[in-house]
Design a protein around this motif. Structure first.
Motif, PDB file in Angstrom:
ATOM      1  N   HIS A 139      -0.218   4.750   2.016  1.00  0.00           N
ATOM      2  CA  HIS A 139      -1.167   3.759   1.521  1.00  0.00           C
ATOM      3  C   HIS A 139      -2.022   3.297   2.694  1.00  0.00           C
ATOM      4  O   HIS A 139      -1.644   3.479   3.857  1.00  0.00           O
ATOM      5  CB  HIS A 139      -0.441   2.572   0.873  1.00  0.00           C
ATOM      6  N   ALA A 140      -3.172   2.713   2.383  1.00  0.00           N
ATOM      7  CA  ALA A 140      -4.051   2.223   3.443  1.00  0.00           C
ATOM      8  C   ALA A 140      -4.958   1.133   2.900  1.00  0.00           C
ATOM      9  O   ALA A 140      -5.350   1.171   1.728  1.00  0.00           O
ATOM     10  CB  ALA A 140      -4.899   3.373   3.991  1.00  0.00           C
ATOM     11  N   TRP A 163      -6.926  10.268  -3.214  1.00  0.00           N
ATOM     12  CA  TRP A 163      -6.385   8.919  -3.175  1.00  0.00           C
ATOM     13  C   TRP A 163      -6.641   8.235  -4.501  1.00  0.00           C
ATOM     14  O   TRP A 163      -7.451   8.692  -5.295  1.00  0.00           O
ATOM     15  CB  TRP A 163      -7.024   8.135  -2.035  1.00  0.00           C
ATOM     16  N   ASP A 164      -5.952   7.125  -4.729  1.00  0.00           N
ATOM     17  CA  ASP A 164      -6.023   6.431  -6.005  1.00  0.00           C
ATOM     18  C   ASP A 164      -5.830   4.943  -5.754  1.00  0.00           C
ATOM     19  O   ASP A 164      -5.514   4.522  -4.639  1.00  0.00           O
ATOM     20  CB  ASP A 164      -4.901   6.954  -6.916  1.00  0.00           C
ATOM     21  N   LEU A 165      -6.005   4.159  -6.806  1.00  0.00           N
ATOM     22  CA  LEU A 165      -5.636   2.753  -6.770  1.00  0.00           C
ATOM     23  C   LEU A 165      -4.177   2.636  -7.203  1.00  0.00           C
ATOM     24  O   LEU A 165      -3.684   3.482  -7.963  1.00  0.00           O
ATOM     25  CB  LEU A 165      -6.513   1.945  -7.739  1.00  0.00           C
ATOM     26  N   PRO A 166      -3.479   1.605  -6.762  1.00  0.00           N
ATOM     27  CA  PRO A 166      -2.124   1.394  -7.279  1.00  0.00           C
ATOM     28  C   PRO A 166      -2.187   1.205  -8.797  1.00  0.00           C
ATOM     29  O   PRO A 166      -3.079   0.543  -9.314  1.00  0.00           O
ATOM     30  CB  PRO A 166      -1.677   0.094  -6.600  1.00  0.00           C
ATOM     31  N   GLU A 200       5.597   1.680  -7.338  1.00  0.00           N
ATOM     32  CA  GLU A 200       4.868   2.379  -6.269  1.00  0.00           C
ATOM     33  C   GLU A 200       4.909   1.643  -4.933  1.00  0.00           C
ATOM     34  O   GLU A 200       4.986   2.280  -3.880  1.00  0.00           O
ATOM     35  CB  GLU A 200       3.403   2.576  -6.659  1.00  0.00           C
ATOM     36  N   LEU A 201       4.804   0.310  -4.979  1.00  0.00           N
ATOM     37  CA  LEU A 201       4.640  -0.458  -3.749  1.00  0.00           C
ATOM     38  C   LEU A 201       5.839  -1.331  -3.397  1.00  0.00           C
ATOM     39  O   LEU A 201       5.902  -1.867  -2.294  1.00  0.00           O
ATOM     40  CB  LEU A 201       3.390  -1.351  -3.853  1.00  0.00           C
ATOM     41  N   GLN A 249       1.663  -7.511   2.636  1.00  0.00           N
ATOM     42  CA  GLN A 249       1.220  -6.210   3.133  1.00  0.00           C
ATOM     43  C   GLN A 249       2.342  -5.497   3.877  1.00  0.00           C
ATOM     44  O   GLN A 249       2.541  -4.289   3.713  1.00  0.00           O
ATOM     45  CB  GLN A 249       0.018  -6.377   4.059  1.00  0.00           C
ATOM     46  N   GLN A 250       3.093  -6.238   4.672  1.00  0.00           N
ATOM     47  CA  GLN A 250       4.207  -5.653   5.425  1.00  0.00           C
ATOM     48  C   GLN A 250       5.350  -5.240   4.504  1.00  0.00           C
ATOM     49  O   GLN A 250       6.118  -4.337   4.834  1.00  0.00           O
ATOM     50  CB  GLN A 250       4.699  -6.624   6.491  1.00  0.00           C
ATOM     51  N   ALA A 251       5.463  -5.876   3.349  1.00  0.00           N
ATOM     52  CA  ALA A 251       6.541  -5.571   2.411  1.00  0.00           C
ATOM     53  C   ALA A 251       6.268  -4.314   1.586  1.00  0.00           C
ATOM     54  O   ALA A 251       7.168  -3.812   0.911  1.00  0.00           O
ATOM     55  CB  ALA A 251       6.776  -6.759   1.478  1.00  0.00           C
ATOM     56  N   ILE A 252       5.048  -3.786   1.637  1.00  0.00           N
ATOM     57  CA  ILE A 252       4.719  -2.589   0.848  1.00  0.00           C
ATOM     58  C   ILE A 252       5.601  -1.434   1.299  1.00  0.00           C
ATOM     59  O   ILE A 252       5.694  -1.130   2.494  1.00  0.00           O
ATOM     60  CB  ILE A 252       3.223  -2.223   0.981  1.00  0.00           C
TER      61      ILE A 252
END
Length: 184
Positions: free
Chosen positions: A136-137, A59-62, A83-84, A123-126
């Motif tokens: 993602h988490a 895993w990574d950071l955005p 990415e998001l 958060q929902q738009a990711i």
């Protein structure tokens, strides 16, 4: 003897085009550093957003690597959008980490910016349904640190401390300078 002592004009005045060519040659042969920029986003409970890339394990950071001549903050914003699917205009610098050469990679500079707390709507738009990210988490900081690997875990811990304290931290390979031996 220096140009001033001989009465001769300095090279940059005598032949500006040749001087520029000289500088360009020096620039060409100097070492290049890769630059990366990550963002620490949190939810209202203080959990950290991590992403699961398809192109490497773990895993990574955005975030990601800056393109040629791209400022780190702009790289972070571009990567967050790619990415998001989020529009993020930037945040405070939390960490600057010099990463030593490892594997096939030369050294690099990694910038970590504060993404702040995402609203429920953000958060929902990711949207991580591209070819780059599998998922993602939002997870507790200790879970995030366990999933991202040792070097990034140290960088993330420092970033979270910096976010809480209002500081900006310089690291070398994820360690504070006080804990790093001088380079040879």
């Amino acid at each position: 003897m220096a140009a001033a002592m001989t009465g001769e004009q300095p090279f940059y005045e005598r032949d500006p085009e040749a001087w520029q060519a000289h500088l360009a040659e020096g620039n060409r042969i100097q070492p290049r550093k890769r630059v990366g920029a990550d963002v620490v986003f949190r939810d209202q409970a203080g959990n950290v957003l991590i992403v699961e890339p398809r192109y490497k394990p773990g895993w990574d950071l955005p975030g990601g690597m800056a393109e040629a001549n791209e400022p780190p903050l702009a790289a972070a914003a571009r990567e967050v959008a790619e990415e998001l699917g989020l529009t993020w205009s930037g945040g405070r610098l939390l960490v600057l980490d010099w990463v030593a050469p490892h594997g096939p990679w030369d050294d690099s500079l990694m910038f970590v910016f504060d993404g702040g707390v995402l609203t429920a709507a953000e958060q929902q738009a990711i949207a991580t349904d591209d070819d780059e990210l599998a998922s993602h988490a939002f997870v507790a900081a200790d879970v995030a640190q366990a999933r991202v690997g040792p070097r990034l875990a140290r960088r993330l811990a420092a970033a979270l401390c910096a976010a809480a304290s209002g500081a900006t931290v310089y690291l070398q390979d994820g360690a504070t300078v006080e804990n790093v031996a001088p380079s040879p």
